[in-house]
Design a protein around this motif. Structure first.
Motif, PDB file in Angstrom:
ATOM      1  N   LYS A  79       0.804  -1.157  -0.123  1.00 13.30           N
ATOM      2  CA  LYS A  79      -0.023   0.013  -0.202  1.00 13.30           C
ATOM      3  C   LYS A  79       0.844   1.348   0.149  1.00 13.30           C
ATOM      4  CE  LYS A  79      -4.131  -2.014   2.176  1.00 13.30           C
ATOM      5  NZ  LYS A  79      -4.908  -1.875   3.282  1.00 13.30           N
ATOM      6  N   VAL A 103       0.693   4.247  -2.849  1.00 12.21           N
ATOM      7  CA  VAL A 103       0.508   5.881  -2.737  1.00 12.21           C
ATOM      8  C   VAL A 103       1.746   6.593  -3.177  1.00 12.21           C
ATOM      9  CG1 VAL A 103       0.435   7.381  -0.854  1.00 12.21           C
ATOM     10  CG2 VAL A 103      -0.763   5.246  -0.801  1.00 12.21           C
ATOM     11  N   PRO A 121       1.144   6.247  -7.843  1.00 16.16           N
ATOM     12  CA  PRO A 121      -0.084   6.067  -8.110  1.00 16.16           C
ATOM     13  C   PRO A 121      -0.358   5.070  -9.444  1.00 16.16           C
ATOM     14  CG  PRO A 121       0.338   8.403  -7.593  1.00 16.16           C
ATOM     15  CD  PRO A 121       1.585   7.841  -7.653  1.00 16.16           C
ATOM     16  N   TYR A 156      -3.344   5.713   4.516  1.00 17.36           N
ATOM     17  CA  TYR A 156      -2.039   5.579   3.816  1.00 17.36           C
ATOM     18  C   TYR A 156      -1.885   6.760   2.846  1.00 17.36           C
ATOM     19  CZ  TYR A 156      -1.333   0.772   5.129  1.00 17.36           C
ATOM     20  OH  TYR A 156      -0.498  -0.517   5.924  1.00 17.36           O
ATOM     21  N   CYS A 157      -2.770   7.332   2.372  1.00 15.04           N
ATOM     22  CA  CYS A 157      -2.517   8.468   1.142  1.00 15.04           C
ATOM     23  C   CYS A 157      -2.414   9.615   1.779  1.00 15.04           C
ATOM     24  CB  CYS A 157      -4.123   8.520   0.495  1.00 15.04           C
ATOM     25  SG  CYS A 157      -4.175   7.120  -0.730  1.00 15.04           S
ATOM     26  N   TRP A 182      -1.459  14.935  -5.133  1.00 19.39           N
ATOM     27  CA  TRP A 182      -0.982  13.832  -5.042  1.00 19.39           C
ATOM     28  C   TRP A 182      -1.666  12.684  -4.028  1.00 19.39           C
ATOM     29  CZ3 TRP A 182       4.972  12.949  -3.926  1.00 19.39           C
ATOM     30  CH2 TRP A 182       5.472  11.532  -4.094  1.00 19.39           C
ATOM     31  N   CYS A 183      -2.033  13.344  -2.630  1.00 17.83           N
ATOM     32  CA  CYS A 183      -2.948  12.484  -1.933  1.00 17.83           C
ATOM     33  C   CYS A 183      -4.333  12.277  -2.280  1.00 17.83           C
ATOM     34  CB  CYS A 183      -3.071  13.274  -0.353  1.00 17.83           C
ATOM     35  SG  CYS A 183      -1.552  13.583   0.319  1.00 17.83           S
ATOM     36  N   SER A 209      -3.951   9.506  -5.197  1.00 17.11           N
ATOM     37  CA  SER A 209      -3.625   8.478  -4.870  1.00 17.11           C
ATOM     38  C   SER A 209      -4.854   7.562  -3.930  1.00 17.11           C
ATOM     39  CB  SER A 209      -2.526   8.266  -3.920  1.00 17.11           C
ATOM     40  OG  SER A 209      -1.403   8.903  -4.342  1.00 17.11           O
ATOM     41  N   ALA A 210      -5.635   8.290  -3.329  1.00 18.10           N
ATOM     42  CA  ALA A 210      -6.850   7.780  -2.623  1.00 18.10           C
ATOM     43  C   ALA A 210      -7.816   7.350  -3.645  1.00 18.10           C
ATOM     44  CB  ALA A 210      -7.168   8.873  -1.625  1.00 18.10           C
ATOM     45  N   CYS A 220     -12.034  13.661  -1.846  1.00 20.05           N
ATOM     46  CA  CYS A 220     -10.668  13.621  -1.381  1.00 20.05           C
ATOM     47  C   CYS A 220      -9.453  14.841  -0.923  1.00 20.05           C
ATOM     48  CB  CYS A 220      -9.842  12.486  -1.943  1.00 20.05           C
ATOM     49  SG  CYS A 220     -10.581  10.820  -1.707  1.00 20.05           S
ATOM     50  N   TYR A 249      -7.900  16.501   2.094  1.00 24.10           N
ATOM     51  CA  TYR A 249      -6.336  16.740   2.401  1.00 24.10           C
ATOM     52  C   TYR A 249      -5.973  18.236   2.439  1.00 24.10           C
ATOM     53  CZ  TYR A 249      -5.803  11.758   2.007  1.00 24.10           C
ATOM     54  OH  TYR A 249      -6.100  10.311   2.075  1.00 24.10           O
TER      55      TYR A 249
END
Length: 263
Positions: free
Chosen positions: A112, A116, A119, A192-193, A224-225, A228-229, A250, A254
């Motif tokens: 995982k 992350v 991606p 994780y993200c 990025w977060c 990835s999520a 998402c 973030y």
């Protein structure tokens, strides 16, 4: 023979000669019982051949059915485990690892984390169904620690905003997905993200993010977060062509963590 006669024999040596039999009277009031010794032939015992073979063993437990304080039961003599013939499942080698007993899968954590960080990497959907919370907890603690090094004690805000965001995403995904999703999976993926945001908080320890460079790094970390999520949610729940719809909420979540980092 009385007790006094026997005492005199012991004092004056062989006063009784080669007498082959004798008796021992303990009928005095000091003893309260009579003891009769059996006859013994000294000449026959001297000429008898020595016994052959090992000496006989005495079973001290055969004569008494009930164990007492002086003759304990055979449970004390019970042998322990034989190392040459161990009982199946009783060996240390047969025990599962400590991390497996605690429900921590290092393989899934590594997979995982790599997903992350990259991606575009292909991920097995089965891994995404694992409700592993060891990685998210470690990332949240690292994020709060970096903020603390910057002079911001925001642990309460981190857990509060994270819990509110996970519950909101849980309701949104259950409305958008046909298969449904559990709350543990949502918390695991969003936790994780958070890793790019942890890196942004580490950069904030060294330099200020309230400039042009800081704003660019913050925007890149949010994208990025969220990317990835949303990719992990789409892959795990088989939600084709719905990644932009998931990336927007998402990104909002973030962005709040980014505001905590900057200000």
């Amino acid at each position: 023979m009385s007790y006094n006669d026997w005492d005199q024999q012991q004092q004056y040596g062989n006063a009784w000669g080669d007498q082959s039999s004798f008796s021992y009277d303990m009928g005095s009031p000091d003893f309260g019982a009579e003891q009769q010794f059996q006859s013994f032939d000294y000449n026959q015992a001297a000429s008898a051949p020595p016994p052959q073979g090992p000496p006989p063993t005495t079973n001290y437990y055969a004569s008494s059915q009930q164990p007492t304080f002086f003759t304990p039961g055979p449970s004390i003599m019970t042998p322990g485990p034989n190392p040459e013939n161990p009982i199946p499942g009783d060996s240390i080698e047969d025990e599962p690892p400590l991390l497996e007993e605690l429900g921590i899968n290092p393989d899934a954590i590594l997979q995982k984390t790599l997903t992350v960080l990259n991606p575009m990497r292909r991920t097995d959907p089965v891994i995404l169904q694992d409700t592993d919370l060891a990685g998210p907890l470690a990332f949240c603690l690292a994020f709060g620690s970096f903020l603390l090094l910057s002079g911001k004690a925001q642990f309460g805000y981190i857990y509060g905003i994270g819990l509110l965001g996970c519950i909101s995403m849980y309701g949104l995904l259950n409305m958008m997905s046909m298969a449904g999703v559990s709350l543990g999976v949502v918390v695991s993926i969003l936790g994780y993200c958070l890793l790019p945001m942890v890196a942004l908080a580490g950069v904030n320890v060294l330099l200020s993010l309230q400039g042009i460079v800081g704003m660019l790094l913050t925007g890149a970390a949010i994208l990025w977060c969220s990317f990835s999520a949303s990719k992990l949610f789409v892959t795990g729940l088989s939600m084709d062509h719905q990644q932009p719809l998931l990336a927007y909420p998402c990104a909002l979540l973030y962005a709040v963590f980014a505001l905590l980092t900057i200000f």
